[in-house]
Design a protein around this motif. Structure first.
Motif, mmCIF file in Angstrom:
data_model
loop_
_atom_site.group_PDB
_atom_site.id
_atom_site.type_symbol
_atom_site.label_atom_id
_atom_site.label_comp_id
_atom_site.label_asym_id
_atom_site.label_seq_id
_atom_site.Cartn_x
_atom_site.Cartn_y
_atom_site.Cartn_z
ATOM 1 N N PRO A 11 0.805 -1.226 0.000
ATOM 2 C CA PRO A 11 0.000 0.000 0.000
ATOM 3 C C PRO A 11 0.837 1.273 0.000
ATOM 4 O O PRO A 11 2.079 1.243 0.000
ATOM 5 N N ASP A 12 0.123 2.410 0.032
ATOM 6 C CA ASP A 12 0.777 3.721 0.066
ATOM 7 C C ASP A 12 1.766 3.831 1.221
ATOM 8 O O ASP A 12 2.795 4.507 1.090
ATOM 9 N N PHE A 13 1.448 3.214 2.354
ATOM 10 C CA PHE A 13 2.316 3.309 3.523
ATOM 11 C C PHE A 13 3.737 2.854 3.214
ATOM 12 O O PHE A 13 4.701 3.361 3.801
ATOM 13 N N ALA A 14 3.886 1.904 2.306
ATOM 14 C CA ALA A 14 5.200 1.333 2.009
ATOM 15 C C ALA A 14 6.007 2.148 0.995
ATOM 16 O O ALA A 14 7.225 1.981 0.896
ATOM 17 N N VAL A 15 5.360 3.034 0.266
ATOM 18 C CA VAL A 15 6.029 3.753 -0.819
ATOM 19 C C VAL A 15 7.198 4.619 -0.340
ATOM 20 O O VAL A 15 8.286 4.580 -0.941
ATOM 21 N N PRO A 16 7.046 5.439 0.725
ATOM 22 C CA PRO A 16 8.198 6.250 1.154
ATOM 23 C C PRO A 16 9.432 5.424 1.499
ATOM 24 O O PRO A 16 10.568 5.850 1.225
ATOM 25 N N ASP A 165 -4.051 11.112 9.266
ATOM 26 C CA ASP A 165 -2.985 12.012 9.694
ATOM 27 C C ASP A 165 -1.760 11.228 10.161
ATOM 28 O O ASP A 165 -0.618 11.514 9.769
ATOM 29 N N MET A 166 -1.992 10.250 11.030
ATOM 30 C CA MET A 166 -0.886 9.495 11.613
ATOM 31 C C MET A 166 -0.253 8.548 10.591
ATOM 32 O O MET A 166 0.957 8.300 10.627
ATOM 33 N N HIS A 167 -1.053 8.023 9.686
ATOM 34 C CA HIS A 167 -0.539 7.159 8.621
ATOM 35 C C HIS A 167 0.571 7.863 7.848
ATOM 36 O O HIS A 167 1.663 7.311 7.637
ATOM 37 N N ASP A 168 0.319 9.100 7.441
ATOM 38 C CA ASP A 168 1.298 9.818 6.623
ATOM 39 C C ASP A 168 2.554 10.151 7.424
ATOM 40 O O ASP A 168 3.678 10.039 6.918
ATOM 41 N N ARG A 169 2.381 10.550 8.677
ATOM 42 C CA ARG A 169 3.538 10.881 9.514
ATOM 43 C C ARG A 169 4.372 9.629 9.810
ATOM 44 O O ARG A 169 5.607 9.661 9.755
ATOM 45 N N LEU A 170 3.690 8.524 10.101
ATOM 46 C CA LEU A 170 4.403 7.287 10.418
ATOM 47 C C LEU A 170 5.098 6.707 9.184
ATOM 48 O O LEU A 170 6.174 6.116 9.297
ATOM 49 N N ALA A 171 4.491 6.881 8.012
ATOM 50 C CA ALA A 171 5.120 6.384 6.781
ATOM 51 C C ALA A 171 6.444 7.085 6.537
ATOM 52 O O ALA A 171 7.449 6.449 6.179
ATOM 53 N N ARG A 172 6.471 8.395 6.731
ATOM 54 C CA ARG A 172 7.720 9.147 6.535
ATOM 55 C C ARG A 172 8.745 8.799 7.614
ATOM 56 O O ARG A 172 9.940 8.628 7.328
ATOM 57 N N LEU A 173 8.273 8.722 8.856
ATOM 58 C CA LEU A 173 9.176 8.372 9.955
ATOM 59 C C LEU A 173 9.733 6.966 9.767
ATOM 60 O O LEU A 173 10.922 6.705 10.011
ATOM 61 N N GLY A 174 8.890 6.051 9.324
ATOM 62 C CA GLY A 174 9.321 4.675 9.116
ATOM 63 C C GLY A 174 10.341 4.541 8.002
ATOM 64 O O GLY A 174 11.275 3.727 8.086
ATOM 65 N N ALA A 175 10.171 5.339 6.947
ATOM 66 C CA ALA A 175 11.138 5.301 5.848
ATOM 67 C C ALA A 175 12.522 5.700 6.332
ATOM 68 O O ALA A 175 13.534 5.056 6.017
ATOM 69 N N ASP A 176 12.569 6.769 7.125
ATOM 70 C CA ASP A 176 13.851 7.217 7.673
ATOM 71 C C ASP A 176 14.451 6.165 8.604
ATOM 72 O O ASP A 176 15.661 5.911 8.583
#
Length: 310
Positions: A11-16, A165-176
């Motif tokens: 899903p989108d969550f994995a893209v970053p 809201d949290m999905h997008d923040r966590l996706a970016r944080l998770g990528a890093d």
């Protein structure tokens, strides 16, 4: 040191995470994603977000229905990878897959394990009223999100934040976090600590049967229910609009002052009574319509004080 990687996500969550790994110069030799599925009004088969991004980068994409077969396992082993990175892939990885990479499989999970193992950790954390969440990189085992944790980052959940809201923040944080974990792995410095045995909870997949709002519950629980299901699948209630009962999704709310019969409209600002206390509806969506702020919604629908929501 550049790592040879297979990325497994859907899903989108994995893209970053995928784009960050590519940006760091690692060699992503293959991407595994769920098979295209019918979607939209025309029910045309649509690639997953990860599949689409991988093709844009020219990376071979594999979409097996299962990884339990010998042929699929042999193909995976033939990739000759250092590590597999798994982010919301959606398929169970059997032992043969877990053991194939030289450094095993690393999974990015959106919760503070062992709390909220399973399919819907962001939804469940907000629905439960958790004040904190996070992302963790763990070494994968055959159990459901049971592996030892290598790295973690915590994040406060604001009182009105939605799952979106949290999905997008966590996706970016998770990528890093994942690219930092891969950097440590390349240096031979990625350790891991076993998860605590206490505090285990499971984040079951959201069932449509639990999306209807129960106004008899306390205001805080109703508010958490609404924001935990926003924007998808969306918590809903029934409203009498222009003499017709319609199903309306409530996408945002906030706690408010007031009391009355559960579901009762208390004022002209969409303050709704709950079992105890009240909430104010902030964003709503009629069937087939666009999300609207409450003020805009009320310009096209009459919801008078004294009415009750079903």
């Amino acid at each position: 040191m550049t790592l040879r990687i297979a990325f497994m996500g859907t899903p989108d969550f994995a893209v970053p995470t995928l784009t960050e790994i590519i940006g760091q110069g690692h060699e992503v030799v293959a991407v595994y994603s769920r098979a295209p599925r019918p979607a939209g009004r025309g029910m045309e088969e649509r690639q997953s977000p990860v599949h689409a991004i991988a093709e844009r980068f020219g990376i071979p994409v594999f979409t097996p229905r299962s990884l339990k077969g010998e042929a699929e396992q042999a193909d995976f082993a033939a990739l000759d990878i250092d590590v597999a990175v798994v982010v919301a892939y959606g398929l169970i990885l059997p032992r043969a897959i877990l053991d194939a990479p030289r450094e095993g499989c690393l999974n990015l999970h959106a919760s503070l394990l062992p709390r909220w193992r399973g399919a819907a950790p962001i939804h469940r954390a907000i629905m439960a009223g958790d004040r904190e969440t996070g992302v963790m990189v763990m070494r994968m085992e055959e159990g459901l999100d049971t592996g030892p944790v290598a790295m973690a980052e915590r994040l406060v959940i604001p009182p009105d934040a939605t799952t979106g809201d949290m999905h997008d923040r966590l996706a970016r944080l998770g990528a890093d976090l994942m690219v930092r974990a891969l950097a440590a792995l390349s240096r031979g410095a990625l350790g891991a600590v076993s998860q605590a045995e206490d505090g285990v909870t499971y984040a079951a997949k959201i069932d449509k049967a639990e999306t209807r709002i129960d106004w008899s519950r306390p205001a805080a629980e109703v508010h958490n229910h609404i924001r935990g299901l926003s924007p998808f699948p969306g918590a809903w209630c029934e409203m009498d609009l222009s003499g017709k009962t319609e199903r309306v999704k409530i996408l945002r709310s906030t706690l408010a002052e007031g009391s009355g019969l559960p579901g009762g409209v208390l004022d002209d600002r969409m303050t709704i009574a709950c079992g105890t206390g009240a909430i104010r509806l902030v964003e709503l969506q009629r069937a087939g319509g666009k999300p609207l702020a409450a003020e805009a919604f009320l310009r096209g629908a009459i919801v008078a004080p004294g009415a009750r929501l079903g």
